[in-house]
Design a protein around this motif. Sequence first.
Motif, PDB file in Angstrom:
ATOM      1  N   PHE A  74       0.844  -1.312   0.210  1.00 39.96           N
ATOM      2  CA  PHE A  74      -0.120   0.177  -0.090  1.00 39.96           C
ATOM      3  C   PHE A  74       0.911   0.987  -0.151  1.00 39.96           C
ATOM      4  CE2 PHE A  74      -2.237  -3.350   2.448  1.00 39.96           C
ATOM      5  CZ  PHE A  74      -3.747  -3.390   1.602  1.00 39.96           C
ATOM      6  N   ASP A  75       0.773   2.616  -0.631  1.00 37.27           N
ATOM      7  CA  ASP A  75       1.124   3.867  -0.651  1.00 37.27           C
ATOM      8  C   ASP A  75       2.472   3.726  -1.372  1.00 37.27           C
ATOM      9  OD1 ASP A  75      -1.301   5.054   0.921  1.00 37.27           O
ATOM     10  OD2 ASP A  75      -0.074   3.962   2.846  1.00 37.27           O
ATOM     11  N   TYR A  76       2.269   2.938  -2.275  1.00 40.00           N
ATOM     12  CA  TYR A  76       3.562   2.602  -3.207  1.00 40.00           C
ATOM     13  C   TYR A  76       4.142   3.787  -3.696  1.00 40.00           C
ATOM     14  CZ  TYR A  76       6.273   1.482  -7.000  1.00 40.00           C
ATOM     15  OH  TYR A  76       6.911   0.269  -7.952  1.00 40.00           O
ATOM     16  N   ARG A  77       5.139   4.089  -3.663  1.00 38.24           N
ATOM     17  CA  ARG A  77       6.048   5.323  -4.460  1.00 38.24           C
ATOM     18  C   ARG A  77       7.377   4.532  -4.733  1.00 38.24           C
ATOM     19  NH1 ARG A  77       2.657   7.261  -0.039  1.00 38.24           N
ATOM     20  NH2 ARG A  77       1.332   8.785  -0.490  1.00 38.24           N
ATOM     21  N   LEU A  78       7.367   4.825  -6.412  1.00 38.21           N
ATOM     22  CA  LEU A  78       8.409   5.051  -6.786  1.00 38.21           C
ATOM     23  C   LEU A  78       9.503   6.045  -7.616  1.00 38.21           C
ATOM     24  CD1 LEU A  78      10.507   2.604  -8.222  1.00 38.21           C
ATOM     25  CD2 LEU A  78       8.485   2.942 -10.463  1.00 38.21           C
ATOM     26  N   ALA A  79      10.592   5.900  -7.229  1.00 42.41           N
ATOM     27  CA  ALA A  79      11.412   6.636  -8.389  1.00 42.41           C
ATOM     28  C   ALA A  79      12.885   6.461  -9.275  1.00 42.41           C
ATOM     29  CB  ALA A  79      12.781   7.211  -6.985  1.00 42.41           C
ATOM     30  N   LYS A  80      12.513   6.269  -9.534  1.00 42.56           N
ATOM     31  CA  LYS A  80      14.018   5.405 -10.640  1.00 42.56           C
ATOM     32  C   LYS A  80      14.519   6.446 -11.084  1.00 42.56           C
ATOM     33  CE  LYS A  80      10.973   1.762 -12.905  1.00 42.56           C
ATOM     34  NZ  LYS A  80      11.430   0.718 -12.208  1.00 42.56           N
ATOM     35  N   SER A  81      15.885   5.960 -11.615  1.00 47.71           N
ATOM     36  CA  SER A  81      16.793   7.106 -11.778  1.00 47.71           C
ATOM     37  C   SER A  81      17.812   5.396 -12.770  1.00 47.71           C
ATOM     38  CB  SER A  81      18.477   6.913 -10.584  1.00 47.71           C
ATOM     39  OG  SER A  81      20.019   7.372 -11.375  1.00 47.71           O
ATOM     40  N   LEU A  82      18.415   5.950 -14.364  1.00 51.46           N
ATOM     41  CA  LEU A  82      18.509   5.935 -15.641  1.00 51.46           C
ATOM     42  C   LEU A  82      20.662   5.707 -14.875  1.00 51.46           C
ATOM     43  CD1 LEU A  82      20.062   4.644 -18.364  1.00 51.46           C
ATOM     44  CD2 LEU A  82      20.537   7.127 -18.179  1.00 51.46           C
ATOM     45  N   TRP A  83      20.953   4.509 -14.913  1.00 46.77           N
ATOM     46  CA  TRP A  83      22.696   4.379 -14.525  1.00 46.77           C
ATOM     47  C   TRP A  83      23.332   3.523 -16.148  1.00 46.77           C
ATOM     48  CZ3 TRP A  83      24.519   3.977 -10.003  1.00 46.77           C
ATOM     49  CH2 TRP A  83      25.986   3.171 -10.324  1.00 46.77           C
ATOM     50  N   ALA A  84      23.185   3.408 -17.022  1.00 45.12           N
ATOM     51  CA  ALA A  84      23.276   3.283 -18.074  1.00 45.12           C
ATOM     52  C   ALA A  84      22.474   2.979 -19.564  1.00 45.12           C
ATOM     53  CB  ALA A  84      25.121   1.607 -17.611  1.00 45.12           C
ATOM     54  N   PHE A  85      23.190   2.662 -20.365  1.00 47.09           N
ATOM     55  CA  PHE A  85      21.956   2.346 -21.665  1.00 47.09           C
ATOM     56  C   PHE A  85      22.598   2.199 -22.899  1.00 47.09           C
ATOM     57  CE2 PHE A  85      22.509   6.874 -22.054  1.00 47.09           C
ATOM     58  CZ  PHE A  85      23.131   7.328 -23.680  1.00 47.09           C
ATOM     59  N   THR A  86      22.497   1.244 -23.998  1.00 46.50           N
ATOM     60  CA  THR A  86      23.555   1.265 -24.808  1.00 46.50           C
ATOM     61  C   THR A  86      21.932   1.610 -26.097  1.00 46.50           C
ATOM     62  OG1 THR A  86      22.514  -1.162 -24.973  1.00 46.50           O
ATOM     63  CG2 THR A  86      24.817  -0.256 -23.829  1.00 46.50           C
ATOM     64  N   ASP A  87      22.274   0.916 -27.198  1.00 41.30           N
ATOM     65  CA  ASP A  87      21.477   0.921 -28.831  1.00 41.30           C
ATOM     66  C   ASP A  87      19.660   0.485 -28.064  1.00 41.30           C
ATOM     67  OD1 ASP A  87      22.970   2.081 -29.756  1.00 41.30           O
ATOM     68  OD2 ASP A  87      23.066   0.964 -31.283  1.00 41.30           O
ATOM     69  N   ASP A  88      20.018  -0.595 -27.493  1.00 37.64           N
ATOM     70  CA  ASP A  88      18.549  -1.571 -27.520  1.00 37.64           C
ATOM     71  C   ASP A  88      18.799  -2.266 -25.719  1.00 37.64           C
ATOM     72  OD1 ASP A  88      20.379  -3.654 -27.275  1.00 37.64           O
ATOM     73  OD2 ASP A  88      19.273  -4.575 -29.003  1.00 37.64           O
ATOM     74  N   ARG A  89      19.474  -1.528 -25.173  1.00 36.78           N
ATOM     75  CA  ARG A  89      19.363  -1.883 -23.310  1.00 36.78           C
ATOM     76  C   ARG A  89      19.339  -0.456 -22.599  1.00 36.78           C
ATOM     77  NH1 ARG A  89      22.682  -7.298 -24.212  1.00 36.78           N
ATOM     78  NH2 ARG A  89      21.057  -8.442 -24.990  1.00 36.78           N
TER      79      ARG A  89
END
Length: 156
Positions: free
Chosen positions: A70-85
């Motif tokens: 209950f009362d779910y709250r989420l924060a995401k942060s970019l760590w790394a990326f490639t062309d399709d990941r």
Amino acid sequence: MPHTLTLAPPFNLESALAKVRAAEDAWNSQDADRIAQAYSVDSEWRNRDQFVRGRDQIVEFLTQKWRREFDYRLAKSLWAFTDDRIAVRFQYEYRLANGEWYRAYGNENWEFGADGLMCRREASINDVAIDVSSRKFTWPSGSPRPAVGFEIEELR
């Protein structure tokens, strides 16, 4: 010609950041049907010790998740990326029915098809019991995270 941002591979920094924020906003909506549309029809997940395949199982998984968190709250942060990941780190807070609060810390690895739908998601997550006074994510439940003031830079 106006600049149009495409949230499909190949990713650049701008589109990877936008993809992460779009995913975060969708998950914060807690709308399992909406979230499932971002995944391919045969998407494969590993979430902790659970394995999920396809949109129907994604909807079922998320529906069950929010019946106990209950009362779910989420924060995401970019760590790394490639062309399709894309790799992200995240934190979310939730409360159990008995009133106990938790903060979950985790990492996700995402793989996308050419259409921009996620075809693979692998999540490693750890939960830490917290006192209600230690909560960091206090914006209205079901709403997107405000742009300022709720970052996840501190990993405690």
